[in-house]
Design an enzyme around this catalytic site. Structure first.
Site, PDB file in Angstrom:
ATOM      1  N   SER A   1      71.079  66.842  12.870  1.00 53.54           N
ATOM      2  CA  SER A   1      70.810  66.823  11.583  1.00 53.54           C
ATOM      3  C   SER A   1      71.925  67.302  10.705  1.00 53.54           C
ATOM      4  O   SER A   1      72.257  68.637  10.983  1.00 53.54           O
ATOM      5  CB  SER A   1      69.401  67.182  11.420  1.00 53.54           C
ATOM      6  OG  SER A   1      69.107  67.161   9.950  1.00 53.54           O
TER       7      SER A   1
ATOM      8  N   GLY B   1      77.135  61.741   4.475  1.00 53.19           N
ATOM      9  CA  GLY B   1      78.178  62.669   5.028  1.00 53.19           C
ATOM     10  C   GLY B   1      77.565  63.851   5.767  1.00 53.19           C
ATOM     11  O   GLY B   1      76.445  63.764   6.474  1.00 53.19           O
TER      12      GLY B   1
ATOM     13  N   GLN C   1      67.080  60.161  -4.056  1.00 54.37           N
ATOM     14  CA  GLN C   1      66.404  60.285  -2.894  1.00 54.37           C
ATOM     15  C   GLN C   1      65.742  61.687  -2.704  1.00 54.37           C
ATOM     16  O   GLN C   1      64.980  62.014  -1.752  1.00 54.37           O
ATOM     17  CB  GLN C   1      66.751  59.501  -1.821  1.00 54.37           C
ATOM     18  CG  GLN C   1      67.924  60.355  -1.045  1.00 54.37           C
ATOM     19  CD  GLN C   1      68.478  59.525   0.271  1.00 54.37           C
ATOM     20  OE1 GLN C   1      69.391  58.713  -0.101  1.00 54.37           O
ATOM     21  NE2 GLN C   1      68.190  59.925   1.204  1.00 54.37           N
TER      22      GLN C   1
ATOM     23  N   LYS D   1      65.984  59.309  14.650  1.00 59.25           N
ATOM     24  CA  LYS D   1      65.516  60.663  14.205  1.00 59.25           C
ATOM     25  C   LYS D   1      64.714  60.502  12.885  1.00 59.25           C
ATOM     26  O   LYS D   1      63.947  61.152  12.651  1.00 59.25           O
ATOM     27  CB  LYS D   1      66.932  61.489  14.068  1.00 59.25           C
ATOM     28  CG  LYS D   1      66.797  62.480  12.685  1.00 59.25           C
ATOM     29  CD  LYS D   1      66.613  63.725  13.297  1.00 59.25           C
ATOM     30  CE  LYS D   1      66.672  65.038  12.107  1.00 59.25           C
ATOM     31  NZ  LYS D   1      66.667  64.524  10.876  1.00 59.25           N
TER      32      LYS D   1
ATOM     33  N   HIS E   1      75.840  60.517  13.923  1.00 55.78           N
ATOM     34  CA  HIS E   1      76.394  59.370  13.070  1.00 55.78           C
ATOM     35  C   HIS E   1      77.528  58.783  14.008  1.00 55.78           C
ATOM     36  O   HIS E   1      77.483  57.408  13.837  1.00 55.78           O
ATOM     37  CB  HIS E   1      76.878  60.003  11.711  1.00 55.78           C
ATOM     38  CG  HIS E   1      76.045  60.614  10.853  1.00 55.78           C
ATOM     39  ND1 HIS E   1      76.095  62.058  10.672  1.00 55.78           N
ATOM     40  CD2 HIS E   1      75.220  60.211  10.160  1.00 55.78           C
ATOM     41  CE1 HIS E   1      74.877  62.546   9.645  1.00 55.78           C
ATOM     42  NE2 HIS E   1      74.449  61.329   9.533  1.00 55.78           N
TER      43      HIS E   1
HETATM   44  O1  PAF Z   1      69.503  58.659   6.137  1.00 51.45           O
HETATM   45  C1  PAF Z   1      70.417  59.052   5.158  1.00 51.45           C
HETATM   46  O2  PAF Z   1      71.579  59.552   5.505  1.00 51.45           O
HETATM   47  C2  PAF Z   1      70.102  58.528   3.980  1.00 51.45           C
HETATM   48  O3  PAF Z   1      68.704  58.326   3.626  1.00 51.45           O
HETATM   49  C3  PAF Z   1      70.654  56.930   3.601  1.00 51.45           C
HETATM   50  C4  PAF Z   1      69.814  55.992   4.674  1.00 51.45           C
HETATM   51  C5  PAF Z   1      72.258  57.123   3.975  1.00 51.45           C
HETATM   52  C6  PAF Z   1      70.291  56.487   2.283  1.00 51.45           C
HETATM   53  O4  PAF Z   1      70.927  57.223   1.250  1.00 51.45           O
END
Ligand code: PAF
Length: 283
Positions: free
Chosen positions: A187, A31, A61, A151, A37
């Protein structure tokens, strides 16, 4: 755009579409969407695929709790952007849909050397979390193509490795980094930059350009590395790494090497915001 929050619902929808012969491109995101994106969605559409994006801020993560808590969210604006780009499907699950049994029972993927250098070394557990969530999302969406942004260069390498480990048939398509006018890589974290920080943030790009330009002559990378480090520190950054690496293996290099494909990668803090970027040096 159709929005699904439940795994069973998106799975049955995808089943119908696959049966109708549609090829499916998947764009996983956390998001706080930006033009980087939507460029992935637009590329997938141009390539003629049904596009499925996901928005899920994956807790596993984030090696830094504060980073997770401060991660920007803007679901309504994200939905508007995806709709305007012509995205077909959005998967917007809550945590218990992605991890119904918690995360302990989820498979853990190992990425060997890739998990020990650069981002792997500075963000312990990060790539394991990325591997976990991407494997789960791929299992739900079962795409034919996976579109990701350059990126996050090392993440692309990790996910490529994951595709092999899981035997996924999805083909990875890496889209070039989308940049602001001053070169700053787009970003989600950029929106946390203050105005003065934003005015400085493009210096990372300038460093990458200079690393690339000086690579034409070959020679000692350490000299350029030190120049970039001094510049970044002088402007108030805290550089974590300024590296030259083999583009296929991420083996770190002390010298330019025009006989193989190489990439320059930088991670640096500006206040409490960590910025990363990269640029091919040759090849
Ligand atoms: O790059 C991201 O936004 C995240 O690391 C991903 C690939 C959606 C995994 O949560």
């Amino acid at each position: 755009m159709v929005i699904f929050k439940k795994v069973v619902d998106i799975q049955s929808f995808m089943l119908q579409n696959r049966a109708a012969g549609r090829t499916v491109a998947f764009i996983p995101t956390m998001g706080a969407l930006h033009s980087g994106h939507t460029a992935l969605v637009a590329a997938a559409k141009r390539d003629g695929h049904m596009t499925v994006a996901s928005i899920f801020v994956n807790p596993t993560q984030f090696n830094d709790k504060a980073d997770f808590q401060k991660y920007p969210t803007s679901v309504d604006a994200d939905i508007a952007m995806l709709t305007a780009t012509g995205c077909d499907v959005l998967f917007l699950p809550p945590v218990d849909e992605v991890y119904p049994q918690g995360t302990d029972s989820m498979p853990v993927y190992e990425f060997g050397y890739l998990d020990t250098v650069l981002e792997g070394a500075r963000r312990p557990g990060h790539f394991k979390g990325v591997g976990q969530v991407v494997a789960r999302l791929l299992d739900i969406v079962k795409p034919d193509k996976l579109y990701m942004g350059q990126k996050d260069y090392q993440q692309c390498m990790v996910v490529r490795n994951l595709l092999q480990q899981t035997g996924s048939h999805a083909e990875m398509i890496i889209n070039p980094t989308v940049r602001e006018a001053d070169g700053l890589a787009m970003s989600s974290r950029n929106r946390r930059l203050t105005e003065p920080q934003r005015a400085l943030a493009g210096i990372i790009y300038q460093c990458l350009v200079s690393i690339q330009a000086k690579g034409q002559q070959g020679g000692d990378f350490k000299i350029v590395q030190k120049e970039c480090e001094d510049l970044l520190i002088d402007k108030g950054f805290k550089p974590e790494y300024i590296a030259l690496a083999d583009a296929d293996t991420l083996e770190l290099l002390d010298n330019y090497d025009n006989n193989r494909k190489t990439v320059a990668l930088i991670a640096a803090w500006l206040g409490d915001i960590r910025l990363i970027d990269n640029m091919p040096v040759n090849g």
